[in-house]
Motif scaffolding. Sequence first.
Motif, PDB file in Angstrom:
ATOM      1  N   LEU A 357      -0.832 -27.077 -23.508  1.00 29.32           N
ATOM      2  CA  LEU A 357      -0.495 -27.755 -22.253  1.00 29.32           C
ATOM      3  C   LEU A 357       0.918 -28.324 -22.309  1.00 29.32           C
ATOM      4  CD1 LEU A 357      -3.817 -29.657 -21.420  1.00 29.32           C
ATOM      5  CD2 LEU A 357      -2.925 -27.574 -20.367  1.00 29.32           C
ATOM      6  N   VAL A 358       1.316 -28.833 -23.470  1.00 28.68           N
ATOM      7  CA  VAL A 358       2.685 -29.332 -23.631  1.00 28.68           C
ATOM      8  C   VAL A 358       3.677 -28.179 -23.518  1.00 28.68           C
ATOM      9  CG1 VAL A 358       4.279 -30.483 -25.208  1.00 28.68           C
ATOM     10  CG2 VAL A 358       1.912 -31.263 -25.053  1.00 28.68           C
ATOM     11  N   ILE A 359       3.364 -27.066 -24.172  1.00 29.14           N
ATOM     12  CA  ILE A 359       4.234 -25.893 -24.091  1.00 29.14           C
ATOM     13  C   ILE A 359       4.344 -25.398 -22.648  1.00 29.14           C
ATOM     14  CG2 ILE A 359       4.465 -23.483 -24.798  1.00 29.14           C
ATOM     15  CD1 ILE A 359       3.121 -24.257 -27.447  1.00 29.14           C
ATOM     16  N   LYS A 360       3.218 -25.415 -21.946  1.00 31.17           N
ATOM     17  CA  LYS A 360       3.218 -24.986 -20.546  1.00 31.17           C
ATOM     18  C   LYS A 360       4.131 -25.873 -19.711  1.00 31.17           C
ATOM     19  CE  LYS A 360       0.207 -24.791 -16.489  1.00 31.17           C
ATOM     20  NZ  LYS A 360      -1.167 -24.999 -15.971  1.00 31.17           N
ATOM     21  N   ALA A 361       4.049 -27.185 -19.903  1.00 31.79           N
ATOM     22  CA  ALA A 361       4.884 -28.108 -19.136  1.00 31.79           C
ATOM     23  C   ALA A 361       6.368 -27.874 -19.423  1.00 31.79           C
ATOM     24  CB  ALA A 361       4.494 -29.550 -19.455  1.00 31.79           C
ATOM     25  N   ASP A 362       6.700 -27.646 -20.675  1.00 33.36           N
ATOM     26  CA  ASP A 362       8.099 -27.382 -21.029  1.00 33.36           C
ATOM     27  C   ASP A 362       8.602 -26.089 -20.378  1.00 33.36           C
ATOM     28  OD1 ASP A 362       8.276 -29.679 -22.552  1.00 33.36           O
ATOM     29  OD2 ASP A 362       7.729 -28.673 -24.424  1.00 33.36           O
ATOM     30  N   ALA A 363       7.751 -25.068 -20.375  1.00 36.89           N
ATOM     31  CA  ALA A 363       8.139 -23.796 -19.753  1.00 36.89           C
ATOM     32  C   ALA A 363       8.318 -23.950 -18.244  1.00 36.89           C
ATOM     33  CB  ALA A 363       7.090 -22.726 -20.059  1.00 36.89           C
ATOM     34  N   LEU A 369      14.056 -25.688 -13.311  1.00 35.79           N
ATOM     35  CA  LEU A 369      15.503 -25.934 -13.315  1.00 35.79           C
ATOM     36  C   LEU A 369      16.260 -24.725 -12.779  1.00 35.79           C
ATOM     37  CD1 LEU A 369      15.908 -27.753 -16.768  1.00 35.79           C
ATOM     38  CD2 LEU A 369      16.129 -28.764 -14.497  1.00 35.79           C
ATOM     39  N   LEU A 370      15.853 -23.540 -13.209  1.00 32.96           N
ATOM     40  CA  LEU A 370      16.501 -22.323 -12.711  1.00 32.96           C
ATOM     41  C   LEU A 370      16.257 -22.140 -11.218  1.00 32.96           C
ATOM     42  CD1 LEU A 370      15.685 -19.833 -15.624  1.00 32.96           C
ATOM     43  CD2 LEU A 370      17.885 -20.914 -15.129  1.00 32.96           C
ATOM     44  N   ASN A 371      15.011 -22.357 -10.788  1.00 32.82           N
ATOM     45  CA  ASN A 371      14.674 -22.180  -9.374  1.00 32.82           C
ATOM     46  C   ASN A 371      15.424 -23.174  -8.493  1.00 32.82           C
ATOM     47  OD1 ASN A 371      12.926 -20.162 -10.128  1.00 32.82           O
ATOM     48  ND2 ASN A 371      11.099 -21.436 -10.020  1.00 32.82           N
ATOM     49  N   ILE A 372      15.492 -24.421  -8.944  1.00 35.47           N
ATOM     50  CA  ILE A 372      16.172 -25.447  -8.155  1.00 35.47           C
ATOM     51  C   ILE A 372      17.657 -25.146  -8.036  1.00 35.47           C
ATOM     52  CG2 ILE A 372      16.878 -27.878  -8.188  1.00 35.47           C
ATOM     53  CD1 ILE A 372      14.096 -28.530  -9.288  1.00 35.47           C
ATOM     54  N   GLU A 373      18.267 -24.765  -9.148  1.00 30.74           N
ATOM     55  CA  GLU A 373      19.695 -24.442  -9.112  1.00 30.74           C
ATOM     56  C   GLU A 373      19.968 -23.260  -8.184  1.00 30.74           C
ATOM     57  OE1 GLU A 373      23.356 -23.371 -12.210  1.00 30.74           O
ATOM     58  OE2 GLU A 373      21.409 -24.086 -12.956  1.00 30.74           O
ATOM     59  N   THR A 374      19.106 -22.245  -8.248  1.00 33.66           N
ATOM     60  CA  THR A 374      19.269 -21.084  -7.359  1.00 33.66           C
ATOM     61  C   THR A 374      19.092 -21.478  -5.902  1.00 33.66           C
ATOM     62  OG1 THR A 374      18.429 -19.611  -9.093  1.00 33.66           O
ATOM     63  CG2 THR A 374      18.391 -18.778  -6.835  1.00 33.66           C
ATOM     64  N   LEU A 375      18.080 -22.294  -5.627  1.00 35.86           N
ATOM     65  CA  LEU A 375      17.808 -22.712  -4.253  1.00 35.86           C
ATOM     66  C   LEU A 375      18.947 -23.558  -3.704  1.00 35.86           C
ATOM     67  CD1 LEU A 375      15.754 -22.688  -1.943  1.00 35.86           C
ATOM     68  CD2 LEU A 375      14.713 -24.738  -2.942  1.00 35.86           C
ATOM     69  N   ILE A 376      19.485 -24.449  -4.526  1.00 33.21           N
ATOM     70  CA  ILE A 376      20.582 -25.297  -4.065  1.00 33.21           C
ATOM     71  C   ILE A 376      21.802 -24.437  -3.723  1.00 33.21           C
ATOM     72  CG2 ILE A 376      22.267 -27.016  -4.838  1.00 33.21           C
ATOM     73  CD1 ILE A 376      20.038 -28.407  -6.333  1.00 33.21           C
ATOM     74  N   GLU A 377      22.117 -23.509  -4.601  1.00 36.36           N
ATOM     75  CA  GLU A 377      23.286 -22.659  -4.341  1.00 36.36           C
ATOM     76  C   GLU A 377      23.079 -21.819  -3.084  1.00 36.36           C
ATOM     77  OE1 GLU A 377      26.232 -19.480  -6.617  1.00 36.36           O
ATOM     78  OE2 GLU A 377      24.603 -20.488  -7.706  1.00 36.36           O
ATOM     79  N   ARG A 378      21.876 -21.297  -2.902  1.00 35.28           N
ATOM     80  CA  ARG A 378      21.589 -20.505  -1.700  1.00 35.28           C
ATOM     81  C   ARG A 378      21.754 -21.350  -0.444  1.00 35.28           C
ATOM     82  NH1 ARG A 378      17.256 -20.233   1.585  1.00 35.28           N
ATOM     83  NH2 ARG A 378      16.873 -18.268   2.723  1.00 35.28           N
ATOM     84  N   ASN A 379      21.120 -22.535  -0.416  1.00 34.33           N
ATOM     85  CA  ASN A 379      21.184 -23.392   0.764  1.00 34.33           C
ATOM     86  C   ASN A 379      22.608 -23.884   1.016  1.00 34.33           C
ATOM     87  OD1 ASN A 379      18.433 -23.119   1.183  1.00 34.33           O
ATOM     88  ND2 ASN A 379      17.923 -24.937   0.011  1.00 34.33           N
ATOM     89  N   TYR A 380      23.341 -24.146  -0.049  1.00 34.02           N
ATOM     90  CA  TYR A 380      24.721 -24.601   0.095  1.00 34.02           C
ATOM     91  C   TYR A 380      25.563 -23.521   0.776  1.00 34.02           C
ATOM     92  CZ  TYR A 380      29.153 -26.846  -1.199  1.00 34.02           C
ATOM     93  OH  TYR A 380      30.385 -27.446  -1.174  1.00 34.02           O
ATOM     94  N   ARG A 381      25.410 -22.294   0.332  1.00 35.50           N
ATOM     95  CA  ARG A 381      26.197 -21.196   0.907  1.00 35.50           C
ATOM     96  C   ARG A 381      25.779 -20.909   2.351  1.00 35.50           C
ATOM     97  NH1 ARG A 381      29.302 -18.914  -2.922  1.00 35.50           N
ATOM     98  NH2 ARG A 381      28.731 -19.245  -5.119  1.00 35.50           N
ATOM     99  N   LEU A 382      24.485 -20.993   2.630  1.00 36.94           N
ATOM    100  CA  LEU A 382      24.026 -20.782   4.012  1.00 36.94           C
ATOM    101  C   LEU A 382      24.542 -21.877   4.932  1.00 36.94           C
ATOM    102  CD1 LEU A 382      20.333 -19.641   3.437  1.00 36.94           C
ATOM    103  CD2 LEU A 382      22.249 -18.242   4.226  1.00 36.94           C
ATOM    104  N   MET A 383      24.569 -23.110   4.437  1.00 38.36           N
ATOM    105  CA  MET A 383      25.109 -24.207   5.243  1.00 38.36           C
ATOM    106  C   MET A 383      26.597 -23.991   5.522  1.00 38.36           C
ATOM    107  SD  MET A 383      25.612 -28.162   4.161  1.00 38.36           S
ATOM    108  CE  MET A 383      26.886 -27.574   3.031  1.00 38.36           C
ATOM    109  N   GLU A 384      27.353 -23.617   4.490  1.00 37.03           N
ATOM    110  CA  GLU A 384      28.781 -23.353   4.669  1.00 37.03           C
ATOM    111  C   GLU A 384      29.000 -22.188   5.631  1.00 37.03           C
ATOM    112  OE1 GLU A 384      31.767 -24.938   3.246  1.00 37.03           O
ATOM    113  OE2 GLU A 384      30.134 -26.383   3.436  1.00 37.03           O
TER     114      GLU A 384
END
Length: 475
Positions: A357-363, A369-384
């Motif tokens: 369960l600890v390993i699962k949470a870390d994964a 983190l990857l999904n959030i960074e991708t989503l932020i960059e996508r939304n930022y570019r769409l807004m611009e």
Amino acid sequence: MRIAYHLNRFSLHLYQGTSAALLTAIFINTNSIAATPFNFEQAQQQLFARGGDIVAAKAEIRSKELLTESLQSLDYPRISLAVTALEYKQHLGINLSSITDLLNDPLAGLPMPPLTTLLPDSFDYTLRGSLVSKNVSMFWPLYTGGKITATQNLAKATISQAESELHHTKEQLVSVLVQRYFGLQLARQAAQTRADVVAGVMENDHAAMRMEQQGVISRLERLQVQAALSDAQRNAAKARRDAEIAEVALRHMLASDIEVEPQTALFVISAALEPLHDFIQTALAQHPGLGIIAAKRDQASQLLAIEKASYLPTVTLLGRYEVAPVDRADWIVGLSVRVPLFNNIDRRTSVGAAEQLVIKADALKEQALLNIETLIERNYRLMEQAREQYLMMAENEALAKEALRLRKVGLKQGTGTVLEIIEEQLNLAKVQTERSQASYDFVVELANLLEASGQSERFSEYARRADIRITRENS
């Protein structure tokens, strides 16, 4: 809204002496009857106060808090008073025949009758009575291998998870509110634009009717103008219905009984926002999704600690005192040490399951983190992209207005046709609608960007910073 619909429908058939300004005024005024004004901050506050999702999330937090409070005294002694009251009846039966047989032989030579004549074969007795027992017992865990602390920390982690889920729910609701709040304004602007088109085509139809009577244009051209008017009326009716649907959606979301009138206009910020990196760093620090994962990892860690404690001994202080007169009171006190030797549940695999369960949470955290960074960059570019489109389309709108003006001049000078004017009116409406859509896309993508970075509460701040505001009057 039904009054607005019938008045608008009636106005579309006022062919003679009715100006575009009058038709637009009728549309705007009938849509503002008995409406409740809400700026975006007020709408957000009402949503948070009445929204069922928010109320449920707050109740979940309070439930976790109360549960955690109930576990704070786990390492305290447990003291209990037990009172037992008994009423009893007991039957006793004793068989004497075997005893008399044994005694008869030794006494056979004595001058006395046999015992069988003196003693009965059996003796029966009934015992009745009552009993009241009172005692105080104490159970005090002194050492549990960390189970108590881990259990308490596990409960605290559930509070953190519930709080992060509430934050996440608010972030999502703000994004939906932005879509409905400004979507209503976009729909009303589209309806106004369609009403203006109808008014302009009606004026041209009236002019075409006179020109046909004078023999300037053919019957076919007049029919084409009437067909354009019919299309414009149909599109205007659909736009009005879309605006009504958008208003109902917003009103229901805000749990309002009467029509809602947005006060915060559609907006665009002409200057570039903070760098993309700033939004990513903010998300890493306060995104509620990461908070939920962190709380779940904490829970997994506490479960692992509980499982590992199953290998350790437990030490308990025991005591019992019988409530009775001092000279007859019984008491006992002692120390219990329990060392686990064998358990019918495999402790090794239980620990392994908790570790997974600890390993699962870390994964999950790494993937989030990857999904959030991708989503932020996508939304930022769409807004611009939406911001750039809105600014660049200013020239297109100016050109469309100038083209319409020139077509009207050409008609007066006899070098243009009514159909050419209608074509330019439709083109101008298309450009204005697309530009309004770009402003709507900007605010929606801004809301999505703020949600992705965990700072939806700053949306109103950006709305106040806007240097371009799009209303029905200036769209």
